[in-house]
Scaffold this motif. Sequence first.
Motif, mmCIF file in Angstrom:
data_model
loop_
_atom_site.group_PDB
_atom_site.id
_atom_site.type_symbol
_atom_site.label_atom_id
_atom_site.label_comp_id
_atom_site.label_asym_id
_atom_site.label_seq_id
_atom_site.Cartn_x
_atom_site.Cartn_y
_atom_site.Cartn_z
ATOM 1 N N ASP A 4 13.153 -62.205 8.449
ATOM 2 C CA ASP A 4 13.693 -61.694 7.001
ATOM 3 C C ASP A 4 12.624 -60.692 7.228
ATOM 4 O O ASP A 4 13.362 -59.802 5.425
ATOM 5 C CB ASP A 4 13.853 -63.137 6.192
ATOM 6 C CG ASP A 4 14.702 -64.222 6.317
ATOM 7 O OD1 ASP A 4 15.925 -64.151 6.466
ATOM 8 O OD2 ASP A 4 14.672 -65.701 6.368
ATOM 9 N N ALA A 5 12.103 -60.612 7.844
ATOM 10 C CA ALA A 5 10.607 -59.295 7.632
ATOM 11 C C ALA A 5 9.622 -59.854 8.611
ATOM 12 O O ALA A 5 9.272 -60.560 8.910
ATOM 13 C CB ALA A 5 10.043 -59.460 5.812
ATOM 14 N N ILE A 6 8.662 -58.568 8.515
ATOM 15 C CA ILE A 6 7.775 -58.847 9.465
ATOM 16 C C ILE A 6 7.028 -58.821 8.252
ATOM 17 O O ILE A 6 6.298 -58.036 6.974
ATOM 18 C CB ILE A 6 7.516 -57.073 10.236
ATOM 19 C CG1 ILE A 6 9.068 -56.598 10.793
ATOM 20 C CG2 ILE A 6 6.816 -57.170 10.791
ATOM 21 C CD1 ILE A 6 9.345 -55.066 11.003
ATOM 22 N N LEU A 7 5.459 -59.049 9.193
ATOM 23 C CA LEU A 7 4.123 -59.023 8.330
ATOM 24 C C LEU A 7 3.144 -59.388 9.701
ATOM 25 O O LEU A 7 2.949 -59.294 10.365
ATOM 26 C CB LEU A 7 4.605 -61.222 8.073
ATOM 27 C CG LEU A 7 3.408 -61.325 7.580
ATOM 28 C CD1 LEU A 7 2.794 -61.316 5.593
ATOM 29 C CD2 LEU A 7 2.845 -63.276 7.093
ATOM 30 N N LYS A 8 3.103 -58.653 8.624
ATOM 31 C CA LYS A 8 1.822 -57.428 9.862
ATOM 32 C C LYS A 8 0.144 -58.054 8.965
ATOM 33 O O LYS A 8 -0.540 -58.095 8.154
ATOM 34 C CB LYS A 8 1.290 -55.882 9.769
ATOM 35 C CG LYS A 8 2.801 -54.919 10.292
ATOM 36 C CD LYS A 8 2.659 -54.038 9.729
ATOM 37 C CE LYS A 8 4.269 -53.478 10.856
ATOM 38 N NZ LYS A 8 3.594 -51.626 10.722
ATOM 39 N N ASP A 9 -1.026 -57.762 9.962
ATOM 40 C CA ASP A 9 -2.171 -58.833 9.644
ATOM 41 C C ASP A 9 -2.174 -59.801 8.979
ATOM 42 O O ASP A 9 -2.761 -60.303 7.787
ATOM 43 C CB ASP A 9 -2.875 -57.540 8.639
ATOM 44 C CG ASP A 9 -2.879 -56.022 8.922
ATOM 45 O OD1 ASP A 9 -3.531 -55.650 10.380
ATOM 46 O OD2 ASP A 9 -2.721 -55.177 8.297
ATOM 47 N N LYS A 28 15.503 -59.255 2.110
ATOM 48 C CA LYS A 28 15.608 -60.043 0.962
ATOM 49 C C LYS A 28 15.259 -59.155 -0.618
ATOM 50 O O LYS A 28 15.470 -59.973 -1.343
ATOM 51 C CB LYS A 28 15.023 -61.271 0.671
ATOM 52 C CG LYS A 28 15.835 -62.177 1.940
ATOM 53 C CD LYS A 28 15.585 -63.481 2.129
ATOM 54 C CE LYS A 28 15.313 -64.596 2.751
ATOM 55 N NZ LYS A 28 14.941 -66.099 2.502
ATOM 56 N N GLY A 29 15.121 -58.045 -0.039
ATOM 57 C CA GLY A 29 14.645 -56.974 -1.429
ATOM 58 C C GLY A 29 13.328 -57.789 -2.448
ATOM 59 O O GLY A 29 13.399 -57.218 -3.202
ATOM 60 N N ARG A 30 12.285 -58.629 -1.734
ATOM 61 C CA ARG A 30 11.540 -59.583 -2.761
ATOM 62 C C ARG A 30 10.393 -58.698 -2.349
ATOM 63 O O ARG A 30 9.893 -58.612 -3.285
ATOM 64 C CB ARG A 30 10.821 -60.700 -2.640
ATOM 65 C CG ARG A 30 12.054 -61.718 -2.293
ATOM 66 C CD ARG A 30 12.438 -62.977 -1.110
ATOM 67 N NE ARG A 30 11.829 -62.682 0.118
ATOM 68 C CZ ARG A 30 12.065 -62.901 0.720
ATOM 69 N NH1 ARG A 30 11.617 -64.658 0.026
ATOM 70 N NH2 ARG A 30 11.642 -62.389 1.641
ATOM 71 N N PHE A 31 10.031 -57.564 -1.480
ATOM 72 C CA PHE A 31 8.908 -57.055 -1.846
ATOM 73 C C PHE A 31 8.593 -55.662 -1.251
ATOM 74 O O PHE A 31 9.366 -55.422 -0.787
ATOM 75 C CB PHE A 31 7.937 -57.870 -0.902
ATOM 76 C CG PHE A 31 7.881 -59.488 -1.040
ATOM 77 C CD1 PHE A 31 7.097 -59.458 -1.776
ATOM 78 C CD2 PHE A 31 7.762 -60.490 -0.215
ATOM 79 C CE1 PHE A 31 6.970 -61.336 -2.151
ATOM 80 C CE2 PHE A 31 7.716 -61.610 -0.290
ATOM 81 C CZ PHE A 31 7.878 -61.889 -1.525
ATOM 82 N N GLU A 32 7.972 -54.759 -1.832
ATOM 83 C CA GLU A 32 7.641 -53.338 -0.953
ATOM 84 C C GLU A 32 6.973 -53.422 0.040
ATOM 85 O O GLU A 32 5.828 -54.104 0.253
ATOM 86 C CB GLU A 32 6.851 -52.465 -1.932
ATOM 87 C CG GLU A 32 7.959 -52.079 -3.583
ATOM 88 C CD GLU A 32 9.051 -51.418 -3.273
ATOM 89 O OE1 GLU A 32 9.344 -51.048 -3.180
ATOM 90 O OE2 GLU A 32 9.700 -52.004 -3.941
ATOM 91 N N ASP A 33 7.094 -52.529 0.912
ATOM 92 C CA ASP A 33 6.729 -52.216 2.140
ATOM 93 C C ASP A 33 5.019 -52.140 1.665
ATOM 94 O O ASP A 33 4.834 -51.523 1.106
ATOM 95 C CB ASP A 33 7.153 -51.040 3.130
ATOM 96 C CG ASP A 33 8.455 -50.808 4.172
ATOM 97 O OD1 ASP A 33 8.995 -52.937 4.041
ATOM 98 O OD2 ASP A 33 8.984 -49.837 3.806
ATOM 99 N N GLY A 34 4.266 -53.226 2.767
ATOM 100 C CA GLY A 34 3.108 -52.866 2.788
ATOM 101 C C GLY A 34 2.615 -54.131 1.933
ATOM 102 O O GLY A 34 0.973 -54.112 1.193
ATOM 103 N N GLU A 35 3.242 -54.989 1.120
ATOM 104 C CA GLU A 35 2.376 -55.528 -0.356
ATOM 105 C C GLU A 35 1.970 -56.419 0.334
ATOM 106 O O GLU A 35 2.554 -57.563 1.282
ATOM 107 C CB GLU A 35 3.845 -55.848 -1.025
ATOM 108 C CG GLU A 35 3.214 -56.705 -2.302
ATOM 109 C CD GLU A 35 4.602 -57.004 -3.183
ATOM 110 O OE1 GLU A 35 4.595 -57.773 -4.382
ATOM 111 O OE2 GLU A 35 5.984 -56.159 -3.120
#
Length: 64
Positions: A4-9, A28-35
């Motif tokens: 569903d999303a990529i998680l960094k750090d 899913k459109g819940r978060f902005e990139d880098g949030e």
Amino acid sequence: MKYDAILKDAIIMDVGLPVRGCVFADSKGRFEDGESVSTSRLLEIICNDEGNFLRTKNTVYKVE
């Protein structure tokens, strides 16, 4: 594996605890990139030929 999303750090303490990190490409459109996010409880860590993934109650994250 579908995710569903990529998680960094990502900061992963243990299964059963939340994970912290920066989310990108949230389908899913819940978060902005880098949030910065704190997930719900981590249910499963999946490592396979496609990469490393984390599964929470409602989301599968690809870890980068």
